[in-house]
Design an enzyme around this catalytic site. Structure first.
Site, short mmCIF file in Angstrom:
data_model
loop_
_atom_site.label_atom_id
_atom_site.label_comp_id
_atom_site.label_asym_id
_atom_site.label_seq_id
_atom_site.Cartn_x
_atom_site.Cartn_y
_atom_site.Cartn_z
N LYS A 82 0.84 -1.25 -0.03
CA LYS A 82 0.18 -0.20 -0.11
C LYS A 82 0.85 1.31 -0.07
O LYS A 82 0.78 2.28 -0.63
CB LYS A 82 -1.03 0.10 1.09
N ARG A 156 -10.67 0.48 8.77
CA ARG A 156 -10.16 -1.20 8.79
C ARG A 156 -11.54 -1.91 9.07
O ARG A 156 -11.52 -3.40 8.99
CB ARG A 156 -9.07 -1.26 9.79
N ARG A 195 11.15 -7.48 5.88
CA ARG A 195 11.00 -5.99 6.00
C ARG A 195 11.45 -5.43 7.45
O ARG A 195 11.64 -6.22 8.34
CB ARG A 195 9.45 -6.02 6.38
N ARG A 228 10.53 -6.05 13.11
CA ARG A 228 9.39 -6.11 14.23
C ARG A 228 9.18 -7.50 14.62
O ARG A 228 9.28 -8.78 13.74
CB ARG A 228 7.92 -5.73 13.54
N ARG A 239 -2.21 -12.44 11.55
CA ARG A 239 -2.50 -11.34 11.30
C ARG A 239 -3.30 -11.47 10.09
O ARG A 239 -4.45 -10.46 9.95
CB ARG A 239 -1.14 -10.53 11.01
#
Length: 284
Positions: A82, A156, A195, A228, A239
């Site tokens: 995104k 969301r 990431r 993370r 998730r």
């Protein structure tokens, strides 16, 4: 205005959507005479429609106007790209990209009234309320009124979507495009594992396709990047399940409003030409 449905292939991937978009030039002149009475009636009665199952944005979209600024959401699973697509859209179309996460961090740092409310929630380990997020977004939109904008990170849930719709309707700028990114889960998983994030700014790096110039260091500030703890296969799958549970009803909500367009592909380079074509054909 009746929805238009289209499906096509591009770069080995497909795009399908049900859309409503403003009439242009000759279309308006041909239909103005026959539609003026119904347009006036729709505008006067939109606020009195009692059926809450019909999204408010859908009601307002029935009033055909040309030259309406782009008011857009971008949706997609965690790691779907995104942020990358938002950056490209901003660059190619001169659209102001609004990230709810960036707004939240900035308002907390600047200690604005809404930022103080958000900070209090964060300090207690609670989620920032929908009302506070909507307030932050409304304040941001007030500064760019009349321009094209793209919102990333909110809403969301259906509840958040309805809160956002009510605020946008009150400011006479309802949504007219919702872009949904469809990326294979195996691809997203690889992205998530690789990431790294600069937490203060929210800048995201990926070791494969967007690595920092110096390993482990943010390009802009020189500060360390973080991986993370939940960026691992097990946590990601949980998730993703949560995301689908929340987002499927949200997609249906915007699909019923006639503003949802989904674009599929394994990379941002495959998806972006589809988005570019969609925006180039429908918005000035």
């Amino acid at each position: 205005m009746l929805p238009r449905t289209f499906s096509r292939s591009l770069g080995g991937s497909s795009v399908s959507s049900t859309l409503q978009f403003p009439l242009r030039g000759s279309q308006i002149s041909k239909r103005r005479q026959s539609s003026i009475s119904s347009t006036t009636s729709t505008a006067q009665n939109a606020s009195s429609i009692a059926d809450d199952s019909v999204p408010l944005i859908s009601r307002l979209r029935h009033v055909p106007r040309s030259g309406i600024p782009l008011r857009m959401l971008i949706l997609g699973a965690p790691g779907a790209g995104k942020g990358t697509q938002s950056s490209r859209i901003r660059k190619h179309f001169g659209i102001t990209a609004i990230s709810s996460g960036d707004i939240l961090r900035r308002n907390i740092a600047e200690q604005t009234p809404a930022g103080k409310k958000a900070q209090a929630a964060v300090a207690q380990g609670a989620l920032v309320s929908d009302d506070v997020i909507v307030e932050l977004i409304r304040n941001e939109l007030d500064t760019i009124e009349g321009t094209n904008w793209l919102l990333d990170g909110f809403p969301r849930t259906i509840t958040q979507a309805r809160s956002l719709d009510a605020m946008l309707a009150a400011t006479n700028q309802p949504l007219n495009a919702v872009v949904n990114l469809v990326v294979p889960e195996s691809v997203i998983l690889q992205r998530v594992v690789e990431r790294y994030v600069h937490v203060p700014s929210g800048r995201v790096y990926n070791l494969s396709y967007n690595p920092p110039r110096i390993a482990g260091i943010d390009d802009v500030t020189g500060e360390p990047l973080e991986h993370r703890p939940d960026d691992n296969p097990e946590s990601f799958r949980r998730r993703l399940e949560q995301y689908h549970g929340l987002t499927e009803p949200l997609l249906q909500y915007y699909r019923s409003a006639g503003v949802l367009a989904s674009f599929a592909g394994e990379t941002s380079d495959i998806i972006f030409p589809q988005i570019h074509s969609y925006l180039d054909e429908r918005f000035d």
